[in-house]
Design a protein around this motif. Structure first.
Motif, PDB file in Angstrom:
ATOM      1  N   LEU A 510       8.348  -6.830  -3.584  1.00 38.04           N
ATOM      2  CA  LEU A 510       6.714  -6.747  -4.261  1.00 38.04           C
ATOM      3  C   LEU A 510       5.829  -7.021  -2.573  1.00 38.04           C
ATOM      4  O   LEU A 510       5.241  -6.413  -2.899  1.00 38.04           O
ATOM      5  CB  LEU A 510       7.026  -8.182  -4.181  1.00 38.04           C
ATOM      6  CG  LEU A 510       5.743  -9.372  -4.418  1.00 38.04           C
ATOM      7  CD1 LEU A 510       5.090  -8.527  -6.128  1.00 38.04           C
ATOM      8  CD2 LEU A 510       6.283 -10.802  -4.622  1.00 38.04           C
ATOM      9  N   PHE A 511       6.570  -6.765  -1.428  1.00 38.30           N
ATOM     10  CA  PHE A 511       5.803  -6.684  -0.137  1.00 38.30           C
ATOM     11  C   PHE A 511       5.506  -5.728   0.363  1.00 38.30           C
ATOM     12  O   PHE A 511       4.531  -4.638   0.622  1.00 38.30           O
ATOM     13  CB  PHE A 511       7.095  -7.625   0.923  1.00 38.30           C
ATOM     14  CG  PHE A 511       6.549  -7.217   2.346  1.00 38.30           C
ATOM     15  CD1 PHE A 511       5.246  -8.547   2.277  1.00 38.30           C
ATOM     16  CD2 PHE A 511       6.277  -6.347   3.103  1.00 38.30           C
ATOM     17  CE1 PHE A 511       4.471  -7.665   3.972  1.00 38.30           C
ATOM     18  CE2 PHE A 511       5.667  -6.268   4.254  1.00 38.30           C
ATOM     19  CZ  PHE A 511       4.484  -6.984   4.722  1.00 38.30           C
ATOM     20  N   GLN A 512       6.802  -4.594  -0.380  1.00 38.48           N
ATOM     21  CA  GLN A 512       6.267  -3.132  -0.389  1.00 38.48           C
ATOM     22  C   GLN A 512       4.951  -2.674  -1.015  1.00 38.48           C
ATOM     23  O   GLN A 512       4.378  -1.614  -0.544  1.00 38.48           O
ATOM     24  CB  GLN A 512       7.811  -2.252  -0.273  1.00 38.48           C
ATOM     25  CG  GLN A 512       8.667  -2.640   0.906  1.00 38.48           C
ATOM     26  CD  GLN A 512      10.133  -1.883   0.196  1.00 38.48           C
ATOM     27  OE1 GLN A 512      10.613  -2.097  -1.217  1.00 38.48           O
ATOM     28  NE2 GLN A 512      10.973  -1.529   1.060  1.00 38.48           N
ATOM     29  N   ALA A 513       4.660  -3.024  -2.495  1.00 37.99           N
ATOM     30  CA  ALA A 513       4.232  -2.280  -3.335  1.00 37.99           C
ATOM     31  C   ALA A 513       2.673  -3.221  -2.920  1.00 37.99           C
ATOM     32  O   ALA A 513       1.903  -2.360  -2.882  1.00 37.99           O
ATOM     33  CB  ALA A 513       4.331  -3.119  -4.827  1.00 37.99           C
ATOM     34  N   GLN A 514       2.676  -4.329  -2.197  1.00 33.26           N
ATOM     35  CA  GLN A 514       1.275  -4.959  -2.091  1.00 33.26           C
ATOM     36  C   GLN A 514       0.263  -4.074  -0.905  1.00 33.26           C
ATOM     37  O   GLN A 514       0.030  -4.321  -0.543  1.00 33.26           O
ATOM     38  CB  GLN A 514       1.811  -6.632  -1.350  1.00 33.26           C
ATOM     39  CG  GLN A 514       2.074  -7.234  -3.086  1.00 33.26           C
ATOM     40  CD  GLN A 514       1.903  -8.926  -2.644  1.00 33.26           C
ATOM     41  OE1 GLN A 514       3.197  -9.164  -1.338  1.00 33.26           O
ATOM     42  NE2 GLN A 514       1.764 -10.146  -3.288  1.00 33.26           N
ATOM     43  N   ASN A 515       1.612  -3.809  -0.108  1.00 37.03           N
ATOM     44  CA  ASN A 515       1.240  -2.532   1.158  1.00 37.03           C
ATOM     45  C   ASN A 515       1.682  -1.799   1.150  1.00 37.03           C
ATOM     46  O   ASN A 515       1.631  -0.593   2.181  1.00 37.03           O
ATOM     47  CB  ASN A 515       1.946  -2.961   2.308  1.00 37.03           C
ATOM     48  CG  ASN A 515       1.609  -4.885   2.622  1.00 37.03           C
ATOM     49  OD1 ASN A 515       0.954  -5.585   3.613  1.00 37.03           O
ATOM     50  ND2 ASN A 515       2.477  -5.710   2.101  1.00 37.03           N
ATOM     51  N   ASN A 516       1.407  -1.025  -0.111  1.00 33.08           N
ATOM     52  CA  ASN A 516       1.151   0.779  -0.596  1.00 33.08           C
ATOM     53  C   ASN A 516       2.751   1.253  -0.125  1.00 33.08           C
ATOM     54  O   ASN A 516       2.589   2.823   0.750  1.00 33.08           O
ATOM     55  CB  ASN A 516       0.471   1.163  -0.222  1.00 33.08           C
ATOM     56  CG  ASN A 516      -1.175   0.305  -0.580  1.00 33.08           C
ATOM     57  OD1 ASN A 516      -0.692   0.728  -1.707  1.00 33.08           O
ATOM     58  ND2 ASN A 516      -2.713   0.566  -0.338  1.00 33.08           N
TER      59      ASN A 516
END
Length: 555
Positions: A510-516
């Motif tokens: 989830l964090f990775q997706a939020q930070n592209n």
């Protein structure tokens, strides 16, 4: 860091949850009163909502401290679970035995029901708290509603506290969840702080951190600017105050001013947040500006025909330097070369000796003495002052810009000698570099032919982290990473300890997706760099530029 300079004993605006800094505004007290009433009334559901960073975790902590001793509490921090997984988590939290391996909803519900009846017979109450409840699926919410059917003639056997963002209220308003919505006995929406509460909040944290009496770091006008930019949200207030104090420290000033707040807002929130809202500007001012702009274009056209003007035109990058260095224009020292004054490729001003560039890169990141053999390329090179040298290669500028850190680039002179360029920050098509003549802006297109594609940088890895972490790993570094995410989410308990669980992997994705980033759940360098950025750890480009300016001018 800066806190000793201002007479503080510790950093006052850390975003980690510290009970010593508990600040209960009237809004927080009202919210806590609603929750305590709901727990004491024997009802079914209690609802607490609020935007990210408004202090829901603060309320949770205060509630936990004030719960009576006869209450057993189960906390679910990761709601991205199925109905069976959620019930199993509740049973685990309450240490309830149930059939391991294959188990059904009925097995888990029966085990929970027996526990609740036994607890009631002992005169004890049971409370279930679910955080980030806006992520719960509809079928899971329905299963939670059914849990409140477990009751005696006089009260519910299970109290359920749902905590989430405002979307949770919208979800509960759906027709298919009307039965659950009707069972909520206490609800409260935690709003942002007012200007007066923001002022009290900042004063409170400074006093806890040991600010000497009679000293003022934030004047009323500065507090108003912080409140406006942070929109009264405590977490954003912390970030702004922390960066603003760092800016004042870098300039050796005794107080924060509005320029520091503006620079901090641009660094924390981005340029869009710091820009002026056009709708808030009177129409006549836009008309006046348009007339002035037209006149300026006319003057420029006349000047162009008459010949080139000797006055350099300031750029956005020049403004970035000026924002970070108050009164630099009055010093009479021109250390920043204008973008229009291009350096010739053969000029070695921005290509310097590798050893010197590496030492300057270290000085940007640390006040400790420059260590020998740092960035030597040896395997398992030890960290120094909690910093690690990261070496890599890239084919395009985008990969280096995404690091958001000062970097040393391996270069080659026109005469084919080895050299280096120390890039403090990137800004659009420009790079701000430390050169023989000070800080200069160089076009990336001019640097591209000399860059050999290799870079070096320093960053702060989690303690014990030496390799990418993946789901299933058992490593002390997993506990450190889990704690970093708990700090980011303002959670008291991390998702795991030393085992990389599916719950932690989902949080990482989830964090990775939020930070592209590639959402693969692997905790590698790129993910940790973004995590450090989110936690305010490390020297990001904006802060590096200000520190470089300060180092060039001298303490």
């Amino acid at each position: 860091m800066y806190y000793k300079y201002f007479g503080l004993v510790e950093s006052p605006f850390s975003i980690s949850v510290n009970p010593r800094y508990l600040f209960m505004s009237p809004r927080h007290r009202d919210a806590l009163a609603h929750l305590l009433y709901g727990v004491g009334s024997g009802g079914g559901f209690i609802l607490l909502t609020g935007e990210v960073g408004t202090g829901k975790t603060t309320i949770n902590r205060a509630l936990l401290e004030q719960l009576p001793g006869n209450v057993d509490l189960a906390i679910v921090l990761n709601p991205a679970l199925s109905a069976v997984e959620l019930l199993a988590t509740v049973c685990d939290e309450l240490a309830i035995d149930y059939p391991k391996g294959h188990h059904s909803l009925k097995d888990l519900t029966d085990a929970l029901h027996r526990f609740l009846l036994n607890n009631h017979d002992k005169g004890r109450k049971t409370v279930l708290m679910i955080d980030e409840a806006q992520h719960l699926d509809f079928d899971v919410l329905e299963q939670i509603r059914l849990l409140t059917n477990l009751e005696t003639d006089s009260e519910k056997l299970l109290q359920i506290i749902l905590i989430g963002q405002p979307e949770l209220t919208e979800k509960l308003g759906r027709p298919e969840l009307r039965q659950l919505n009707q069972r909520i006995t206490a609800r409260y929406n935690l709003e942002a702080l007012s200007l007066e509460e923001t002022n009290a909040y900042i004063r409170h944290r400074l006093q806890v951190a040991g600010l000497p009496s009679g000293r003022e770091l934030f004047a009323p006008g500065v507090v108003r600017a912080i409140h406006k930019r942070a929109q009264g949200i405590p977490r954003q207030i912390n970030l702004l105050c922390d960066r603003a104090l760092l800016g004042a420290y870098g300039r050796k000033l005794d107080r924060v001013n509005r320029r520091h707040v503006a620079a901090a807002a641009e660094e924390v929130f981005g340029t869009a947040h710091a820009s002026v809202n056009r709708s808030s500007v009177p129409p006549w001012l836009w008309i006046f500006s348009g007339v002035c702009f037209g006149g300026l274009l006319l003057l420029l056209a006349v000047g162009f025909r008459a010949g080139p003007s000797p006055m350099p035109v300031p750029t956005a990058a020049d403004n970035l330097i000026n924002d970070a260095s108050v009164n630099a224009a009055d010093s009479g020292t021109d250390t920043v070369q204008n973008v229009g004054a291009r350096s010739e490729p053969q000029a070695a001003g921005w290509m310097i000796n590798e050893a010197r560039a590496l030492e300057q890169l270290w000085q940007l990141n640390s006040d400790a003495p420059f260590p020998a053999e740092v960035c030597s390329g040896l395997e398992n090179e030890p960290d120094v002052d909690s910093l690690r040298c990261q070496q890599g290669t890239a084919q395009v500028w985008d990969s280096v810009i995404a690091l958001n850190r000062p970097v040393m680039l391996d270069m080659q002179t026109p005469a084919r000698f080895s050299a280096a360029t120390l890039v403090v920050a990137f800004e659009g098509p420009l790079a701000w570099v430390l050169s023989n003549d000070g800080i200069k802006s160089i076009r990336l297109v001019d640097m591209a032919t000399a860059w050999r594609g290799r870079y070096r940088m320093f960053w702060q890895p989690p303690q014990g982290w030496n390799r990418p972490l993946v789901e299933g790993d058992i490593d002390p570094a997993v506990a450190v990473v889990a704690q970093l995410f708990a700090t980011l989410d303002q959670q008291v308990t991390p998702l795991t300890k030393q085992r990389f669980t599916p719950a932690l992997a989902e949080r990482v994705r989830l964090f990775q997706a939020q930070n592209n980033l590639t959402a693969d759940g692997v905790v590698g360098v790129q993910t940790l760099l973004k995590l450090n950025d989110a936690l305010g750890k490390g020297l990001v480009s904006g802060a590096a530029l200000r520190r470089a300016q300060w180092l060039m001018e001298g303490p």
